[in-house]
Structures are given as structure tokens and as C-alpha cells.
Design a protein around this motif. Sequence first.
Motif, PDB file in Angstrom:
ATOM      1  N   GLN A 156       0.849  -1.187   0.000  1.00 50.23           N
ATOM      2  CA  GLN A 156       0.000   0.000   0.000  1.00 50.23           C
ATOM      3  C   GLN A 156       0.887   1.240   0.000  1.00 50.23           C
ATOM      4  N   ASP A 157       1.234   1.699  -1.211  1.00 47.72           N
ATOM      5  CA  ASP A 157       2.152   2.833  -1.341  1.00 47.72           C
ATOM      6  C   ASP A 157       1.573   4.049  -0.640  1.00 47.72           C
ATOM      7  N   THR A 158       2.120   4.308   0.534  1.00 52.18           N
ATOM      8  CA  THR A 158       1.452   5.219   1.455  1.00 52.18           C
ATOM      9  C   THR A 158       1.945   6.657   1.343  1.00 52.18           C
ATOM     10  N   THR A 169      -4.802   4.435   3.762  1.00 51.96           N
ATOM     11  CA  THR A 169      -4.645   3.657   2.530  1.00 51.96           C
ATOM     12  C   THR A 169      -5.820   2.719   2.333  1.00 51.96           C
ATOM     13  N   ARG A 196      -3.462   6.253  -2.147  1.00 50.32           N
ATOM     14  CA  ARG A 196      -2.215   5.502  -2.348  1.00 50.32           C
ATOM     15  C   ARG A 196      -1.415   6.197  -3.441  1.00 50.32           C
ATOM     16  N   ASP A 198      -0.256   6.001  -6.247  1.00 45.54           N
ATOM     17  CA  ASP A 198      -0.260   5.282  -7.526  1.00 45.54           C
ATOM     18  C   ASP A 198      -0.204   6.277  -8.675  1.00 45.54           C
TER      19      ASP A 198
END
Length: 344
Positions: A156-158, A169, A196, A198
Motif C-alpha cells: 500500500q504505497d502510502t 490507505t 495511495r 499510484d
Amino acid sequence: MKDDLLRIKTEALAGIAAAADTRTLDDVRIEFLGKKGTLSQISRRMGSLSAEERPIMGQMVNDVKDALEAALSTRKTELAKSEMFAKMATEKIDATLPGIAPKLGNRHPMTIVTEEICNIFIGMGYEIAEGPDVETDYHNFEALNVPKTHPARDEQDTFYVEGGHVLRTQTSPVQIRKMEEGKLPIAIVAPGKVFRSDEVDATHSPVFHQIEGLVVDKGINMGHLKGALTLFAKTVFGEDVQTRFRPHHFPFTEPSAEMDVSCFMCNNDPEKVKTCRVCKQEGWIELLGCGMVHPKVLARCGIDPTVYSGFAFGMGLERMAMQRYNIEDMRLLFDNDMRFLKQF
Ligand code: DAH
């Protein structure tokens, strides 16, 4: 002069009484009371009077003026009234003329889908819960069994923000907040934004929406989870939809599963599935993550896992909206292009 004044009064009153409409009445007013009217002319003659006569005549002029003004005002009201009645008698309202329709806004497709899903769970007795978009690291990760060093953090690119906070997230921290309140049993759904880091493309956005569900009570088991989620899927996709629970892993549930629904395009038909673009020839579409709340998560929130148990689930809402309305690019949901939004 006194005689003149009395004559003017008589003439003016007669004129007022005879005026047949408001315009004629106004002419009478100007003739007698106007700046150059008869009464002003008479006042100008006052200079020629003696000092004793002047106040007496002055008083008389004022009395006549008052009397005329009162008569004018009464007559004016009468005439205005009768003119209005006359107008009403002749004018007709054309009820067939088209009206001016007020411009109505409409709900965003995400709002429609969110409300629809919430309503299904409200129908099963759930309540709506909310939590903050900016979360503590503790609520977003730690309390959900994801300590600092856990590899699940990488998934979970936080967005980390100051003071040990994160942009949440997932909506799962709402579970923690609800359980921390200490009131049992619990049956909630929590819709909201999640974040996130993204890259934006047709299926990804740094901000999107999830809905979280949580049920905690004595004796809750996997059967309750399957029952609730199957009923949900049937309500959304129709009575004939099939559901499938695949084993999965989430740090905060044990056991964990993902629920798939049979593809609403090919219906998992052995022939049609071979060319289906929607499910990419799988026959199934992944809908949500779920599982039995991990005993450690319950315990951390002060709930005794030997007495209570619970199930939880979480799903992305953009995908639901895209499936529902045949939207191929997620960016359309965030662009706020009125040409797109007006269609819903
Ligand atoms: N929070 C998970 C995610 O963002 C989704 C999820 C899975 C939520 C399982 C749950 C659950 O409550 O039990 O991928």
C-alpha cells in the motif's frame, strides 16, 4: 382672495370626484396642487396682504391644500382598485404556455453506487460509520496487525504526512475506531476516500473509494460472512449471480478470503467465457476482500476474542461504478467533465 380660495376648493373637489382614471386624477392634482398650480399662484399673492390677514389666509391655504390632498388620496385608491379589477376581468392566464424548467443537478455516479451499496447493508441492519481521511499510523496499520517492519506495508504505497500520520490507505481503520468505542455488538459499513501513491491511468488513481464492513458479536462465524456477502452480491447483480470464496491473506483477518462473482457479461458460460473481454476469459470477477477478524485485532481494541468474534470485508467502489455503468476509464470519474456527469 378668500372667495378665490373657496372657489378653487370647490372646483378641485369636483375635478377629483369626476376623474375617471388615475391619469386624469393626476392631471387634476397638477392643475391645483402642482408647482405652477392654482394654489401656488394664490399663495404668491399673500405678499399683498396686511400683517394681520397674512397668517389667517396662510392657514386657509394650508387647510384647502390638506383637504385636496386627502380627497386625491382617497380617489386614487378607489381608482387603482377598480382599474385592477377591470384588468383582471379582461386579462387571461394562458396555462398552456410552457413553463421555465429549473435546472436540476444530478448525483455523481460514485455517489449513486455508494448510496446503493450502503442501502443494501442498512436493509440488513448495519449502521453507517465514518473515520478521518488523515489517520494515525496506529489505526491505519499497527492496530490492523501491520507493524512497521511488516512486508504488507509495501503493498500500500502510502502518503506519509507529518506527525506520524498517513493519508489512510484503506477504510479498515474505521473498524478499529468503531471497536475502540467499546459498544457491542457492532454491524457497520464505512464508505470513504482512500489514498495511495499510484500513478494515474485507466484503472488507477491516487485517491479512490472503498467501503468497509464489520460485524462483531458472540458466535459470529464464516457462515454469517458468506450469507451476508452472497445476499449483497445477489441484490447488486441479480438472483442468478454465483459467488466464490477463494482463500487469501490479509494481516487483520484469519482466515481471509476474496469473494468473486460470476462474470456479468459471459455469466461464466462455458462457450461465451472463451471470448469474454470483461473477465478476461476467467468466468469470475474479483469483488472484495474479507475474513474473520483476527483475534489479536479484537484483543488490541479491548474485545475478548474468547467471547466475541467478527467478520469484516472491504471493497473498492470505483470498480463497481465502472462495471455498473460500463465506464472504461477511471479518470472519467474524477475529471468532473459535465458532459460525462450529466448522463447519470
Ligand atoms: N483493506 C483491504 C484493502 O484495502 C480490503 C479488506 C480486505 C478489508 C479484507 C477488510 C477485509 O475488512 O476483511 O485491500
